[in-house]
Write an enzyme that holds these catalytic residues in place. Structure first.
Site, PDB file in Angstrom:
ATOM      1  N   ARG A   2       5.432  25.415 -10.392  1.00  0.00           N
ATOM      2  CA  ARG A   2       5.472  24.102  -9.734  1.00  0.00           C
ATOM      3  C   ARG A   2       6.375  23.200 -10.559  1.00  0.00           C
ATOM      4  NH1 ARG A   2      -0.712  22.364 -11.329  1.00  0.00           N
ATOM      5  NH2 ARG A   2      -0.516  22.879 -13.506  1.00  0.00           N
TER       6      ARG A   2
ATOM      7  N   ARG B 132       9.577 -20.855 -17.417  1.00  0.00           N
ATOM      8  CA  ARG B 132       8.429 -21.729 -17.166  1.00  0.00           C
ATOM      9  C   ARG B 132       8.366 -22.716 -18.325  1.00  0.00           C
ATOM     10  NH1 ARG B 132       6.078 -16.384 -15.493  1.00  0.00           N
ATOM     11  NH2 ARG B 132       5.000 -16.662 -13.500  1.00  0.00           N
TER      12      ARG B 132
ATOM     13  N   GLY C 293      -8.929  16.727 -10.227  1.00  0.00           N
ATOM     14  CA  GLY C 293     -10.332  16.412  -9.952  1.00  0.00           C
ATOM     15  C   GLY C 293     -11.061  17.458  -9.140  1.00  0.00           C
TER      16      GLY C 293
ATOM     17  N   GLU D  30       6.724 -21.266  -2.671  1.00  0.00           N
ATOM     18  CA  GLU D  30       5.454 -20.655  -3.091  1.00  0.00           C
ATOM     19  C   GLU D  30       4.262 -21.241  -2.355  1.00  0.00           C
ATOM     20  OE1 GLU D  30       5.007 -21.018  -7.341  1.00  0.00           O
ATOM     21  OE2 GLU D  30       5.838 -23.036  -7.395  1.00  0.00           O
TER      22      GLU D  30
ATOM     23  N   ARG E   3      12.692 -24.125 -14.512  1.00  0.00           N
ATOM     24  CA  ARG E   3      11.781 -24.771 -13.580  1.00  0.00           C
ATOM     25  C   ARG E   3      11.211 -26.031 -14.224  1.00  0.00           C
ATOM     26  NH1 ARG E   3       6.666 -21.382 -11.763  1.00  0.00           N
ATOM     27  NH2 ARG E   3       5.822 -22.040 -13.762  1.00  0.00           N
TER      28      ARG E   3
ATOM     29  N   CYS F 291      10.503 -14.454  -8.148  1.00  0.00           N
ATOM     30  CA  CYS F 291      10.162 -14.531  -9.575  1.00  0.00           C
ATOM     31  C   CYS F 291       8.675 -14.389  -9.828  1.00  0.00           C
ATOM     32  CB  CYS F 291      10.698 -15.814 -10.187  1.00  0.00           C
ATOM     33  SG  CYS F 291       9.919 -17.290  -9.516  1.00  0.00           S
TER      34      CYS F 291
ATOM     35  N   HIS G  98      -6.492  19.732 -21.039  1.00  0.00           N
ATOM     36  CA  HIS G  98      -6.624  18.678 -20.026  1.00  0.00           C
ATOM     37  C   HIS G  98      -6.121  17.340 -20.553  1.00  0.00           C
ATOM     38  CE1 HIS G  98      -8.803  15.481 -17.847  1.00  0.00           C
ATOM     39  NE2 HIS G  98      -8.534  16.249 -16.796  1.00  0.00           N
TER      40      HIS G  98
ATOM     41  N   ARG H 212      -8.468  29.916  -5.683  1.00  0.00           N
ATOM     42  CA  ARG H 212      -8.031  28.648  -6.278  1.00  0.00           C
ATOM     43  C   ARG H 212      -7.770  27.627  -5.199  1.00  0.00           C
ATOM     44  NH1 ARG H 212      -5.278  30.685 -11.477  1.00  0.00           N
ATOM     45  NH2 ARG H 212      -5.080  32.883 -10.999  1.00  0.00           N
TER      46      ARG H 212
ATOM     47  N   TYR I 111      18.315 -11.306  -5.787  1.00  0.00           N
ATOM     48  CA  TYR I 111      17.871 -10.811  -7.092  1.00  0.00           C
ATOM     49  C   TYR I 111      16.358 -10.790  -7.187  1.00  0.00           C
ATOM     50  CZ  TYR I 111      16.916 -15.660  -8.454  1.00  0.00           C
ATOM     51  OH  TYR I 111      16.413 -16.929  -8.513  1.00  0.00           O
TER      52      TYR I 111
ATOM     53  N   LYS J 118       0.538  25.042  -4.408  1.00  0.00           N
ATOM     54  CA  LYS J 118       0.401  26.349  -5.036  1.00  0.00           C
ATOM     55  C   LYS J 118       0.710  27.471  -4.051  1.00  0.00           C
ATOM     56  CE  LYS J 118      -2.812  26.380  -7.966  1.00  0.00           C
ATOM     57  NZ  LYS J 118      -3.930  26.444  -8.897  1.00  0.00           N
TER      58      LYS J 118
ATOM     59  N   SER K 136      13.721 -19.617  -4.869  1.00  0.00           N
ATOM     60  CA  SER K 136      13.121 -18.589  -5.706  1.00  0.00           C
ATOM     61  C   SER K 136      11.679 -18.426  -5.231  1.00  0.00           C
ATOM     62  CB  SER K 136      13.164 -19.019  -7.174  1.00  0.00           C
ATOM     63  OG  SER K 136      12.561 -18.029  -7.960  1.00  0.00           O
TER      64      SER K 136
ATOM     65  N   MET L 150     -12.216  21.449  -7.542  1.00  0.00           N
ATOM     66  CA  MET L 150     -12.557  22.781  -7.984  1.00  0.00           C
ATOM     67  C   MET L 150     -11.268  23.532  -8.205  1.00  0.00           C
ATOM     68  SD  MET L 150     -14.014  26.162  -6.307  1.00  0.00           S
ATOM     69  CE  MET L 150     -12.566  27.097  -6.755  1.00  0.00           C
TER      70      MET L 150
ATOM     71  N   GLY M  72       8.095 -17.770  -5.329  1.00  0.00           N
ATOM     72  CA  GLY M  72       7.003 -17.661  -6.306  1.00  0.00           C
ATOM     73  C   GLY M  72       5.855 -16.947  -5.631  1.00  0.00           C
ATOM     74  N   THR M  73       5.928 -15.645  -5.656  1.00  0.00           N
ATOM     75  CA  THR M  73       4.976 -14.875  -4.850  1.00  0.00           C
ATOM     76  C   THR M  73       3.575 -14.838  -5.457  1.00  0.00           C
ATOM     77  OG1 THR M  73       6.060 -12.978  -5.844  1.00  0.00           O
ATOM     78  CG2 THR M  73       6.557 -13.438  -3.546  1.00  0.00           C
ATOM     79  N   ASN M  74       3.434 -15.307  -6.684  1.00  0.00           N
ATOM     80  CA  ASN M  74       2.066 -15.405  -7.231  1.00  0.00           C
ATOM     81  C   ASN M  74       1.304 -16.485  -6.471  1.00  0.00           C
ATOM     82  OD1 ASN M  74       2.964 -13.605  -9.159  1.00  0.00           O
ATOM     83  ND2 ASN M  74       3.393 -15.200 -10.666  1.00  0.00           N
ATOM     84  N   ASP M  75       1.901 -17.687  -6.449  1.00  0.00           N
ATOM     85  CA  ASP M  75       1.234 -18.767  -5.723  1.00  0.00           C
ATOM     86  C   ASP M  75       1.277 -18.534  -4.217  1.00  0.00           C
ATOM     87  OD1 ASP M  75       0.021 -20.733  -7.406  1.00  0.00           O
ATOM     88  OD2 ASP M  75       2.019 -21.122  -8.225  1.00  0.00           O
TER      89      ASP M  75
HETATM   90  C1  PEP Z   1       4.668 -17.873  -8.813  1.00  0.00           C
HETATM   91  O1  PEP Z   1       3.815 -18.629  -8.376  1.00  0.00           O
HETATM   92  O2  PEP Z   1       4.961 -16.781  -8.298  1.00  0.00           O
HETATM   93  C2  PEP Z   1       5.400 -18.222 -10.031  1.00  0.00           C
HETATM   94  C3  PEP Z   1       6.381 -17.464 -10.459  1.00  0.00           C
HETATM   95  O3  PEP Z   1       4.959 -19.293 -10.716  1.00  0.00           O
HETATM   96  P1  PEP Z   1       3.688 -19.294 -11.661  1.00  0.00           P
HETATM   97  O4  PEP Z   1       3.229 -17.899 -11.814  1.00  0.00           O
HETATM   98  O5  PEP Z   1       4.149 -19.901 -12.928  1.00  0.00           O
HETATM   99  O6  PEP Z   1       2.757 -20.164 -10.896  1.00  0.00           O
HETATM  100 MG    MG Z   2       3.797 -20.670  -9.065  1.00  0.00          MG
END
Ligand code: PEP
Ligand code: MG
Length: 892
Positions: A352, A574, A105, A758, A630, A844, A468, A96, A864, A26, A777, A107, A779-782
């Site tokens: 702004r 999957r 959030g 993974e 897979r 993935c 708001h 202000r 990718y 501001k 590939s 004053m 598998g960043t979850n596992d």
């Molecule tokens: C993972 O583990 O990132 C993955 C893509 O496989 P899933 O989520 O099916 O275990």
């Molecule tokens: Mg997995």
């Protein structure tokens, strides 16, 4: 000597818009407007460095600050022709807060500061309007007492209501100067009662009280929550702006308003805003009086019978239009402005970059790039990828039957349905329990931010397009209907009443923030599409991005959506998700529970034709784009029958007894199924399963190729591999099956065998694994689960605390843990490439759709990302921004 205070006014300023870090958004923009020669009431900004000092020094101020503020006050007074605290000719100021990013959030504002029992008389004399002076004084007492002294509004509202009742008045405008004097006396008594101290009469004490309130509000809970939700660092601090008052409430030639240079809902290039004659700023935002349109075109479109600013004050209107055009050209972005007209004299109070919906952001960026105001790269960089989310969600099916129970303002577009809740706490609790909720409030306030975040949509019964609820909902991309005046909300009974009907907490309603309608029940919705400016911008993004974007798609329906949204292949199918179908699950259970290979082969024979047609349609839909399939990766517990009916069903199918099957199911019970008999381990123990899947893939490919005439690119990968040997064993089976199908059908399908990476061991052994794997590939979850040792299904109960305490910067299952998991990915990529030059690398896990993680993938040189179909456009844009080196924000 350190400089803490920066003045502006009279066509010049010590600051500029480039000094946002020091002056806050501001303050920097006020300075910039002054430098541009726009009429800005004179004032000064106390810098964010004072805020930093304040917290570093036990909430005290730099010793030089007082003198610098006094000098700046004198300067402002000289420019405005008044003297602060002078009993005859007093300068009144507004105070202000102003952080670098706007922060609801905190004053916000105190107006009319400097009024007391003496100066109010002087203002009455100089303005020639006693009523105005006393009205201003009561507003000041109420505002100051509320935001600085913490006296709740209802104390004042009750006094005013009682006074009106006694006098038989209906509106505030009915009160005379004499009435306001009385009200002021009662207000002061209320303050003394509530705070045990008289209302401060010394203007300097008032000023320092307000300054301290601003700095203190930086650390209040609402501000902390807002910063957490918006990734704003605590270290930034806020500035304080003190500015000479100008009055929009000095009669019919005075006014106040807010406006955007373009429509913040749709992005249309037309001045958009609201104003009120004879009012102060808070009246517009508070939604007490219904505001008027600024332009005649908007008034006609809104079918309003209240005259527009264009007709009421044409000269001021023209001056304002010129200012808006100058500001938009200068800042090269859509502006959100506040202005006041005092007795015909026009003043700019704020400008702004305006908050906007995802749709508006797209249109504004594309039109500005097309007109040459900004470059295409800038247009790409200006869209928050996550904001596209709101365009990728369903809208109401126009052909659906709907029972409208109320109408209000179309405050934030999109449609949503969910269970009614009346408090933010309930919204959060139910959301956490997996419910979809609509937050219904009379009006929202900054305390409701987390509840609004949790809700699918918001409905308020009061407030305008700039209330708001409307502003915050648009920023969040949530559908919102505001000001549905005919709806009665009863918080105590937890009900809302509309058109004589009562709905309770838990009842389902639909809100359509595009049309401003509220419907009973869940109205059917239509799938979104990428067209118009959206498609245009996506095209520009595709030109600059390097990363390919694929989709995680398990069904033909997913695959179709993925293609529609521009996916360049399937990065993860999957296959286990194909098995949950009612018709199939019995055969799958039969396979899993079989006592021996013969039993398994019998079950697999039932599954084969279904798998073949699954794969054939995926290949067909993807039309020659790569499809990564897979092999089965079932945490077994997901498939085991649980109820006695389920067990009996499988027993009948295989000609066994329920007892026997129950025993087998018990044998297969695992303590830790996520680390149990899943992934490639299944193909190692029961190779016939992988064989069946490979056959289904190759036969499906032959079928699809014959149908489409396009060559199929089949990529087959094994999950949860940690050694080359595992992959070798599986690959041998796949190769053998490829040959078998080729000789049976006479068609050889080109294919690649690769692996998921993974598990940490897989990342470490990537060099060796790449001898067999043609692609990785991630598998960043596992990989996150196993690297951090945090169960992806059980993290909810403690992860919040980890993020809050700064142990992890954000939820590592949403945005990649660059330092840990990221290092493993980078290391595996490097080792894989060393073995196999040009090995194809993708990701993935869920991170494939998260902009900050995509930026990491770009940096690591992956080929990718693959994400859920609805996130494909987000990933395309994020990949383009990453290629342009634009810093990404996680959606966590
Ligand atoms: C993972 O583990 O990132 C993955 C893509 O496989 P899933 O989520 O099916 O275990
Ligand atoms: Mg997995």
């Amino acid at each position: 000597m350190a400089k803490w205070v920066y003045s502006f006014g009279d066509g010049k300023a010590e600051g500029a818009s480039a000094m946002k870090e020091l002056l806050g958004g501001k303050g920097a923009n006020l300075a910039e407007m002054a430098n541009l020669g726009l009429p800005v009431p004179p004032g000064f900004t106390i810098s964010t460095e004072v805020c930093t000092y304040y917290y570093a020094n036990g909430q005290s101020y730099p010793p030089e600050l007082k003198d610098q503020v006094d000098a700046a006050l004198n300067h402002v007074g000289a420019l405005a022709g008044h003297v602060f605290a002078d009993p005859e000719n007093p300068l009144l100021v507004s105070v202000r807060s102003g952080a670098r990013a706007s922060m609801p959030g905190m004053m916000d504002t105190v107006l009319n500061l400097g009024l007391n029992d003496v100066t109010v008389e002087a203002i009455a004399r100089s303005s020639g309007d006693e009523r105005f002076a006393w009205d201003s004084y009561r507003r000041f007492i109420q505002m100051y007492s509320n935001v600085v002294l913490g006296v709740e509004h209802h104390n004042f509202e009750e006094i005013l209501e009682v006074h009106k009742d006694q006098k038989g008045y209906f509106q505030d405008t009915d009160l005379t100067a004499f009435d306001w004097r009385k009200v002021v006396a009662s207000y002061k008594e209320a303050v003394e009662r509530e705070t045990k101290k008289p209302f401060p009469q010394d203007p300097r004490e008032q000023l320092w009280g307000a300054i301290s309130a601003v700095f203190s509000s930086w650390m209040n809970q609402r501000a902390i929550t807002y910063r957490r939700l918006h990734d704003i660092p605590q270290s930034w601090g806020t500035a304080v702006n003190v500015q000479a008052m100008v009055f929009g409430n000095m009669g019919e030639t005075s006014a106040t308003g807010v406006a955007f240079t373009r429509n913040p809902s749709t992005g249309e290039n037309a001045l958009y805003g609201e104003f009120l004659v004879n009012a102060q700023g808070e009246d517009v935002v508070a939604g007490i009086r219904t505001p008027q349109n600024i332009t005649e075109i908007a008034r006609i479109a809104a079918k309003s019978d209240k005259p527009s600013m264009e007709t009421v004050m044409p000269e001021v209107f023209n001056e304002f239009v010129r200012a808006t055009q100058l500001l938009e050209r200068h800042y090269r972005d859509m502006q959100d402005m506040e202005f006041t007209v005092e007795r015909g004299k026009f003043w700019m109070l704020q400008t702004r970059n305006g908050k906007r919906t995802g749709r508006a952001a797209l249109r504004v960026a594309v039109e500005m790039a097309t007109s040459g105001l900004i470059t295409r790269e800038e247009a790409i960089s200006r869209i928050e990828p996550g904001s596209l989310d709101q365009l990728l969600h369903p809208t109401l099916d126009p052909n659906a039957e709907k029972i409208i129970i109320a109408t209000g303002l179309p405050a934030s577009p999109g449609a949503a349905c969910g269970e009614i809740v009346f408090s933010s706490d309930d919204a959060e609790t139910l959301k956490a329990a997996g419910h979809k909720v609509i937050l219904v409030r009379v009006e929202t306030s900054p305390e409701d931010i987390s509840g609004m975040h949790a809700a699918e949509g918001i409905l308020t019964t009061r407030g305008g397009m700039t209330s708001h609820a409307a502003v915050v909902a648009r920023g969040m991309g949530k559908p919102c209907v505001s000001g549905a005046g005919a709806v009665r909300v009863d918080y105590a009974a937890q009900t809302l009443t509309a058109q004589g009907r009562t709905f309770s907490k838990g009842d389902v309603i639909t809100v359509d923030g595009t049309a401003g309608q509220v419907m009973e029940g869940a109205v059917p919705m239509l799938q979104p599409e990428v067209s118009g400016e959206f498609a245009e911008l996506m095209g520009w993004a595709d030109e600059v991005r390097r990363l390919k974007v694929r989709a995680n798609a398990d069904t033909p329906a997913d695959a179709r959506i993925a293609r529609q949204f521009g996916a360049e292949g399937i990065g993860l199918c999957r296959t286990e998700h194909m098995f949950f179908d009612n018709e199939r699950i019995v055969a799958v259970r039969e396979m899993i529970l079989a006592e021996n290979e013969e039993g398994r082969r019998a079950a697999l024979a039932k599954i084969l034709p279904m798998q073949r047609s699954d794969f054939a349609s995926l290949f067909e839909i993807m039309h020659g784009l790569p499809v990564t399939i897979r092999l089965l990766d079932p945490p077994l517990h997901e498939f085991l029958p649980h109820t006695s009916e389920e067990i009996a069903e499988v027993a009948t199918a295989v000609g066994s007894t329920p007892e026997k099957l129950k025993r087998r199911a018990d044998e297969l019970h695992e303590f830790n199924p996520m680390l149990g008999f899943r992934g490639v381990r299944l193909a190692i123990a029961f190779p016939e399963i992988a064989e069946m899947q490979a056959r289904a893939i190759f036969e499906g490919a032959v079928e699809a190729q014959a149908k489409t005439g396009r060559p199929v690119i089949a990529e087959i990968m094994a999950p949860l591999v940690f050694s080359k040997r595992e992959l070798d064993l599986v690959k041998a089976r796949i190769d053998a099956m490829a040959e078998a199908v080729a000789s049976e059908t006479g068609v050889a399908i080109p294919y690649h065998v690769g692996t998921m990476i993974e598990l940490p061991r897989a990342a470490l052994r990537a060099g060796e694994i790449a001898e067999t794997a043609e692609f990785f590939s991630f598998g960043t979850n596992d990989l996150t689960q196993t690297t951090l040792g945090i169960s992806r299904d059980d993290a909810g109960s403690f992860l919040g605390a980890y993020v809050q305490k700064g142990i992890l910067p954000q939820d590592p299952f949403i945005s990649i843990d660059v330092d840990g998991v990221g290092e493993l990915v980078a290391l595996a990529a490097e080792r894989g490439r060393k073995t196999r030059d040009g090995i194809k690398l993708g990701i993935c896990g869920e991170h494939g759709g998260d902009p900050a993680s995509i930026a990491f993938c770009e940096k690591t040189g992956l080929d990718y990302v693959s994400c859920s179909p609805y996130r494909v456009p987000i990933a395309r844009l994020a990949a383009a921004q990453a290629a342009l080196g634009h810093a990404a924000r996680s959606t966590a």
